[in-house]
Design an enzyme around this catalytic site. Structure first.
Site, PDB file in Angstrom:
ATOM      1  N   ARG A 198     -15.707  -6.821   4.462  1.00  0.00           N
ATOM      2  CA  ARG A 198     -15.420  -5.520   3.860  1.00  0.00           C
ATOM      3  C   ARG A 198     -15.554  -5.551   2.342  1.00  0.00           C
ATOM      4  O   ARG A 198     -15.332  -4.548   1.666  1.00  0.00           O
ATOM      5  CB  ARG A 198     -14.012  -5.070   4.250  1.00  0.00           C
ATOM      6  N   ARG A 237      -4.261 -16.988   6.291  1.00  0.00           N
ATOM      7  CA  ARG A 237      -5.156 -16.422   7.303  1.00  0.00           C
ATOM      8  C   ARG A 237      -5.582 -17.479   8.325  1.00  0.00           C
ATOM      9  O   ARG A 237      -5.752 -17.183   9.507  1.00  0.00           O
ATOM     10  CB  ARG A 237      -6.380 -15.823   6.614  1.00  0.00           C
ATOM     11  N   SER A 260      -3.126  -1.682   6.892  1.00  0.00           N
ATOM     12  CA  SER A 260      -3.521  -1.798   8.297  1.00  0.00           C
ATOM     13  C   SER A 260      -3.727  -3.266   8.625  1.00  0.00           C
ATOM     14  O   SER A 260      -4.487  -3.966   7.956  1.00  0.00           O
ATOM     15  CB  SER A 260      -4.791  -0.994   8.570  1.00  0.00           C
ATOM     16  N   ASP A 267       2.407  -6.843   2.277  1.00  0.00           N
ATOM     17  CA  ASP A 267       1.231  -6.038   2.629  1.00  0.00           C
ATOM     18  C   ASP A 267       1.660  -4.783   3.390  1.00  0.00           C
ATOM     19  O   ASP A 267       0.937  -4.273   4.252  1.00  0.00           O
ATOM     20  CB  ASP A 267       0.237  -6.853   3.458  1.00  0.00           C
ATOM     21  N   GLY A 280      -6.353   3.558   4.455  1.00  0.00           N
ATOM     22  CA  GLY A 280      -7.295   4.054   5.450  1.00  0.00           C
ATOM     23  C   GLY A 280      -7.473   3.017   6.531  1.00  0.00           C
ATOM     24  O   GLY A 280      -7.909   1.901   6.254  1.00  0.00           O
ATOM     25  N   GLY A 281      -7.074   3.325   7.743  1.00  0.00           N
ATOM     26  CA  GLY A 281      -7.202   2.350   8.817  1.00  0.00           C
ATOM     27  C   GLY A 281      -8.647   2.106   9.183  1.00  0.00           C
ATOM     28  O   GLY A 281      -9.457   3.045   9.223  1.00  0.00           O
ATOM     29  N   GLU A 282      -8.976   0.859   9.484  1.00  0.00           N
ATOM     30  CA  GLU A 282     -10.345   0.540   9.877  1.00  0.00           C
ATOM     31  C   GLU A 282     -10.659   0.968  11.305  1.00  0.00           C
ATOM     32  O   GLU A 282     -11.731   0.655  11.828  1.00  0.00           O
ATOM     33  CB  GLU A 282     -10.603  -0.961   9.695  1.00  0.00           C
ATOM     34  N   TYR A 309     -10.657  -2.857  -3.041  1.00  0.00           N
ATOM     35  CA  TYR A 309     -11.533  -3.915  -2.530  1.00  0.00           C
ATOM     36  C   TYR A 309     -12.881  -3.920  -3.246  1.00  0.00           C
ATOM     37  O   TYR A 309     -13.531  -4.955  -3.358  1.00  0.00           O
ATOM     38  CB  TYR A 309     -11.831  -3.679  -1.036  1.00  0.00           C
ATOM     39  N   HIS A 315       0.868  -1.182   0.000  1.00  0.00           N
ATOM     40  CA  HIS A 315       0.000   0.000   0.000  1.00  0.00           C
ATOM     41  C   HIS A 315       0.908   1.235   0.000  1.00  0.00           C
ATOM     42  O   HIS A 315       1.043   1.916   1.015  1.00  0.00           O
ATOM     43  CB  HIS A 315      -0.933  -0.037   1.204  1.00  0.00           C
TER      44      HIS A 315
END
Length: 391
Positions: free
Chosen positions: A164, A228, A290, A286, A69-71, A131, A64
């Site tokens: 998301r 994950r 965030s 990544d 933009g942080g969640e 996304y 990025h």
């Protein structure tokens, strides 16, 4: 006259082990890999590697670069990538992406940052989109973005199986992938779709369905975050055995690991042991994204920032702690991502390839020097990079 550099006495992993060789660099390209090469002092610089490992510069397929933009709200917006951090970590090629936030973080901003990093010596490409679906673009369509914008090579990271995500239908996935594929064929690019895969039960089912219901090759989709959890990893192994590539995320936190994620190094070992082809596995950092840890009800628990240094760290951990074959681990951060991304001059050490090189101390497994496109950007543990506003 192009700058000429001769690097002597290095153990070259191209990534295949070539043994001890000399490497001649002319301008921004590798000119020759051989033994007993000599260079008159008047023609250029000679550097003695003193037995260091010479690796291709790392190819990081998911960064990025313009921040994210942080969640956790506006105060958790993440910072842009500093090229000095990439060089110090042996990373010489990055792919810039948008993530969750495509409102306050835009493709225009991403494009400007990509051009800036490239001008600073860090080879930088980018994906159209984010996304969300419909895919946001620079020119009005995926096809013209990939065909007419030089450094746009694909679409991503389009999210599936995640709370998301915009939850695109199978036909919508097929349409985007088809447009990207045709544009890639016409422009000589990969046209790949980088796919953010969340922790929802659907896992990779949308991608398997898209391939089954179309004539698209499975390689058109490049799913990431496949470490994950163990269930997603197992589904990813199926994906590779069907001919696809999968990617493991190097940046993580102790809290995320405690929730069930596997380290990228451990996932690499487990995938290989489960029968995944070694040339279908990649790692990415990544970086600047965030790192979020959500409760089962979707509430945010923790948030931190991904690091570009995690890519080399997980490569080293794969070799040292997980006992993954050195060449297989190196492929996962060099030739394999270069291949899936269609970057033909990246990821290996050979004549006519870009002179992206990383010299590593064989005893400490620490990075000594990094060359990007023929220029030493990191040398003897110190950054040589100087930006427009560096002091």
């Amino acid at each position: 006259m192009s700058k000429i550099t001769l690097i002597k006495n290095a153990r070259v992993y191209a990534p295949r082990d070539f043994g001890y060789c000399d490497v001649l660099v002319a301008g921004d390209k590798i000119a020759r890999v051989d033994q007993n090469l000599e260079l008159p002092q008047s023609l250029g610089e000679t550097v003695d590697a003193d037995g260091a490992w010479m690796l291709p510069g790392l190819v990081d397929s998911l960064v990025h670069i313009s921040g994210g933009g942080g969640e956790g709200g506006f105060a958790s917006r993440t910072p842009e990538l500093d090229p000095r951090e990439a060089f110090a970590a042996g990373v010489t090629t990055v792919i810039g992406v948008l993530g969750t936030d495509a409102t306050t973080r835009t493709l225009n901003e991403l494009y400007g940052k990509a051009r800036a990093l490239d001008a600073q010596g860090l080879s930088c490409y980018m994906h159209s989109g984010s996304y969300q679906f419909p895919v946001n673009t620079l020119t009005g369509s995926v096809r013209t973005d990939i065909m007419l914008v030089h450094n746009i090579i694909g679409v991503g990271e389009l999210a599936i199986s995640d709370h998301r995500s915009s939850n695109p239908s199978i036909q919508e996935l097929v349409r985007v992938a088809s447009d990207a594929r045709v544009a890639g064929l016409l422009a000589g690019k990969s046209g790949v779709i980088s796919v953010h895969v969340g922790g929802a039960p659907g896992r990779l089912e949308p991608l398997f369905a898209a391939v089954e219901q179309s004539d698209l090759p499975i390689t058109q989709f490049y799913p990431t975050h496949m470490n994950r959890n163990e269930s997603l990893l197992a589904h990813g192994v199926e994906f590779t055995c069907a001919g696809g590539f999968i990617d493991f995320t190097a940046s993580t936190t102790e809290e995320i690991l405690a929730s069930g994620e596997l380290r990228a190094s451990r996932a690499l070992r487990c995938a290989l042991e489960a029968g995944a082809p070694a040339d279908r596995l990649t790692l990415s950092s990544d970086a600047q994204g965030s790192l979020t840890n959500f409760c089962d009800n979707g509430a945010l628990q923790d948030i931190e920032v991904g690091s570009v240094a995690s890519l080399f760290d997980e490569f080293r951990r794969a070799v040292r702690d997980e006992q993954v074959d050195f060449v297989m681990a190196l492929q996962a951060v060099t030739t394999n991502p270069a291949r899936v991304l269609g970057l033909r001059h990246k990821g290996c050490i050979a004549p006519r390839q870009d002179a992206d090189l990383c010299l590593v101390d064989p005893d400490s497994f620490e990075i000594r020097h990094v060359m990007a496109r023929g220029t030493w950007q990191f040398f003897d543990g110190h950054n040589r990079f100087r930006g427009a506003f560096s002091r």
